[in-house]
Design a protein around this motif. Structure first.
Motif, short mmCIF file in Angstrom:
data_model
loop_
_atom_site.label_atom_id
_atom_site.label_comp_id
_atom_site.label_asym_id
_atom_site.label_seq_id
_atom_site.Cartn_x
_atom_site.Cartn_y
_atom_site.Cartn_z
N ASP A 1 19.89 10.66 -29.60
CA ASP A 1 20.72 9.47 -29.33
C ASP A 1 20.61 8.47 -30.48
O ASP A 1 21.61 7.93 -30.94
CB ASP A 1 20.27 8.79 -28.02
CG ASP A 1 20.75 9.59 -26.82
OD1 ASP A 1 21.57 10.51 -27.01
OD2 ASP A 1 20.28 9.30 -25.71
N LYS A 2 19.40 8.23 -30.92
CA LYS A 2 19.21 7.28 -32.03
C LYS A 2 19.90 7.81 -33.28
O LYS A 2 20.56 7.08 -34.01
CB LYS A 2 17.72 7.07 -32.32
CG LYS A 2 16.98 6.30 -31.25
CD LYS A 2 15.52 6.13 -31.65
CE LYS A 2 14.68 5.71 -30.47
NZ LYS A 2 13.24 5.72 -30.78
N LEU A 3 19.73 9.12 -33.49
CA LEU A 3 20.31 9.74 -34.68
C LEU A 3 21.84 9.58 -34.69
O LEU A 3 22.43 9.15 -35.67
CB LEU A 3 19.93 11.23 -34.68
CG LEU A 3 20.06 12.00 -35.98
CD1 LEU A 3 19.22 11.34 -37.07
CD2 LEU A 3 19.59 13.44 -35.79
N SER A 4 22.46 9.90 -33.55
CA SER A 4 23.92 9.84 -33.53
C SER A 4 24.40 8.39 -33.63
O SER A 4 25.42 8.12 -34.25
CB SER A 4 24.47 10.51 -32.27
OG SER A 4 23.96 9.89 -31.13
N GLY A 5 23.64 7.45 -33.06
CA GLY A 5 24.01 6.03 -33.15
C GLY A 5 24.06 5.57 -34.59
O GLY A 5 25.04 4.94 -35.03
N ILE A 6 23.03 5.89 -35.35
CA ILE A 6 22.98 5.44 -36.75
C ILE A 6 24.00 6.19 -37.59
O ILE A 6 24.71 5.61 -38.40
CB ILE A 6 21.57 5.62 -37.34
CG1 ILE A 6 20.55 4.84 -36.50
CG2 ILE A 6 21.51 5.15 -38.78
CD1 ILE A 6 19.13 5.22 -36.78
N CYS A 7 24.09 7.51 -37.37
CA CYS A 7 25.04 8.31 -38.16
C CYS A 7 26.46 7.81 -37.97
O CYS A 7 27.23 7.74 -38.93
CB CYS A 7 24.94 9.79 -37.78
SG CYS A 7 23.43 10.57 -38.39
N SER A 8 26.82 7.45 -36.73
CA SER A 8 28.21 7.03 -36.54
C SER A 8 28.48 5.68 -37.21
O SER A 8 29.59 5.43 -37.66
CB SER A 8 28.60 7.03 -35.06
OG SER A 8 27.69 6.25 -34.34
N VAL A 9 27.47 4.83 -37.32
CA VAL A 9 27.65 3.57 -38.06
C VAL A 9 27.85 3.87 -39.54
O VAL A 9 28.74 3.33 -40.20
CB VAL A 9 26.42 2.64 -37.87
CG1 VAL A 9 26.45 1.49 -38.87
CG2 VAL A 9 26.37 2.11 -36.44
N LEU A 10 27.03 4.77 -40.06
CA LEU A 10 27.03 5.00 -41.52
C LEU A 10 28.17 5.91 -41.99
O LEU A 10 28.60 5.80 -43.14
CB LEU A 10 25.69 5.59 -41.94
CG LEU A 10 24.46 4.71 -41.67
CD1 LEU A 10 23.19 5.41 -42.14
CD2 LEU A 10 24.60 3.36 -42.37
N ALA A 11 28.63 6.77 -41.09
CA ALA A 11 29.63 7.76 -41.51
C ALA A 11 30.94 7.12 -41.95
O ALA A 11 31.74 7.74 -42.63
CB ALA A 11 29.88 8.74 -40.37
N GLN A 12 31.15 5.85 -41.56
CA GLN A 12 32.37 5.18 -42.00
C GLN A 12 32.38 4.95 -43.51
O GLN A 12 33.41 4.86 -44.13
CB GLN A 12 32.50 3.84 -41.28
CG GLN A 12 32.59 3.97 -39.77
CD GLN A 12 32.11 2.73 -39.03
OE1 GLN A 12 31.98 1.66 -39.62
NE2 GLN A 12 31.83 2.87 -37.75
N ARG A 13 31.20 4.80 -44.08
CA ARG A 13 31.14 4.47 -45.52
C ARG A 13 30.41 5.48 -46.40
O ARG A 13 30.54 5.45 -47.61
CB ARG A 13 30.42 3.12 -45.70
CG ARG A 13 31.22 1.98 -45.17
CD ARG A 13 30.74 0.68 -45.72
NE ARG A 13 31.29 -0.40 -44.92
CZ ARG A 13 30.85 -1.63 -44.91
NH1 ARG A 13 29.83 -1.95 -45.69
NH2 ARG A 13 31.40 -2.54 -44.17
#
Ligand SMILES: [Fe+2]
Ligand SMILES: [Fe+2]
Length: 376
Positions: free
Chosen positions: A38-50
């Protein structure tokens, strides 16, 4: 290990897998480590935009073909398994310019642990998208050190941040204090400033560290450079950097909610903050390797010549030279600190504030400090 996937699929695909990677891209590459999907996907989805992002759970092992410019870690640092898993990846961590730890449990111990594990920046509290993206801005900026791929421990800023972190942990946990290690870190700062100058040190520290750790690193750098500019001998320089490294050790006893509070403090909070010189003194006073000069500096770095300081309202001649130098360096460093919630004060403005504190600081020393404040 998962196959290469588009960054947008991260949230759904990360469940039940140890690692995840976004599509090959020319965008800067960030590696994310977390102790749960859950933590991994939360951070990845924030960062994947840039960014091009590869995510990896701490309990898995992914083989990355690309070296990331940044590693972002979100894990419970009170868990020994997580600490061991991060240590196992230390060689990989060392290659990243930015090592950002998102620490959920806001305590000195967890923040200290993050620095001890090689963090270049610790962001405490719940995941803050804006702060995280701001911290990852400018991927092209140079590495903390000379960019030669050296391990974090070879770097003066990292060594010193780790020493300060261990010092705070020791106070919090009641563990033995590594006095020699802390002094050694102060000596490394001195060497670094002698070689590269104060400005380079200020830039490096302000870019990579926050809060009390940043403050201690800045004060030590400013005090060392002030000492060098005054031409003090090696013994006094050692006293100066040691005093600076230890000066705020009592802040380990102050809750971070007060210590890192944005904006002004109320009377009660200020009273709590003002306990730190005596708390530091009490912690160090029976330590055989702490000299009387260091003890004096820890207890009296908030005293003013006109008797308006604390905790003992000392005046004039009862405040010694090392303390006078440290107090000027301390105030200046506090003014020029980088805080994410406010613009950094220019050095000239900070120096003007010192000049306005007539009666409190030694005038001749403030005049000598001009060169350090403005040009070195
Ligand atoms: Fe202080
Ligand atoms: Fe301070």
């Amino acid at each position: 290990m998962s196959s290469v996937q588009d960054a947008r699929t991260i949230t759904s695909s990360v469940k039940g897998e140890g690692s995840i990677r976004s599509a090959p891209s020319t965008r800067p590459f960030v590696h994310v480590l977390a102790d749960s999907s859950d933590k991994l996907s939360g951070i990845c989805s924030v960062l994947a935009q840039r960014f091009a992002v590869a995510g990896e759970r701490l309990d898995a092992e992914a083989k990355l073909s690309q070296v990331p410019f940044a590693i972002v870690i979100r894990a419970e640092l009170r868990e020994v398994d997580n600490i061991a898993a991060i240590k196992k990846r230390s060689a990989r961590l060392a290659k990243a310019t930015k090592r950002i730890f998102l620490v959920e449990h806001t305590s000195h111990v967890c923040i200290s642990q993050a620095y001890a594990l090689g963090a270049t920046l610790v962001l405490p509290g719940p995941l803050d998208r804006i702060k995280l993206l701001a911290a990852l801005a400018d991927p092209a900026e140079p590495a903390v050190d000379s960019g030669n791929g050296s391990a974090p421990q070879d770097n003066a800023a990292e060594t010193a941040a780790t020493a300060i972190a261990s010092m705070f942990t020791a106070v919090t946990m009641g563990e033995p204090l590594d006095v020699d290690g802390t002094k050694d870190a102060g000596r490394k700062i001195t060497e670094r400033i002698t070689e590269h100058g104060l400005s380079e040190w200020l830039t490096t520290v302000r870019r990579h560290h926050e809060g009390t750790y940043q403050h201690c690193l800045l004060v030590t750098g400013v005090a060392v450079d002030f000492g060098l500019s005054l031409g003090v001998g090696p013994a006094d320089l050692e006293r100066l950097y040691s005093a600076a490294m230890f000066h705020d050790i009592g802040k380990a006893r102050i809750p971070l909610a007060i210590l890192d509070k944005p904006g002004g403090l109320d009377g009660a909070e200020r009273a709590v903050i003002e306990t730190h010189p005596v708390a530091g003194y009490d912690f160090l006073k029976d330590h055989e390797k702490i000299s009387p000069e260091i003890l004096d500096a820890v207890r009296h770095h908030h005293e003013y010549l006109d008797g308006s300081g604390y905790p003992d309202a000392l005046a004039g001649g009862s405040i010694n030279d090392i303390v006078r130098i440290l107090t000027i360096s301390d105030i200046f460093a506090a003014l020029i600190e980088h805080r994410h919630y406010k613009p950094t004060m220019p050095r000239a403005d900070a120096y003007n504030i010192l000049c306005g504190m007539s009666g409190k600081l030694e005038k001749a020393l403030v005049t000598s400090f001009r060169e350090v404040a403005l040009t070195r």
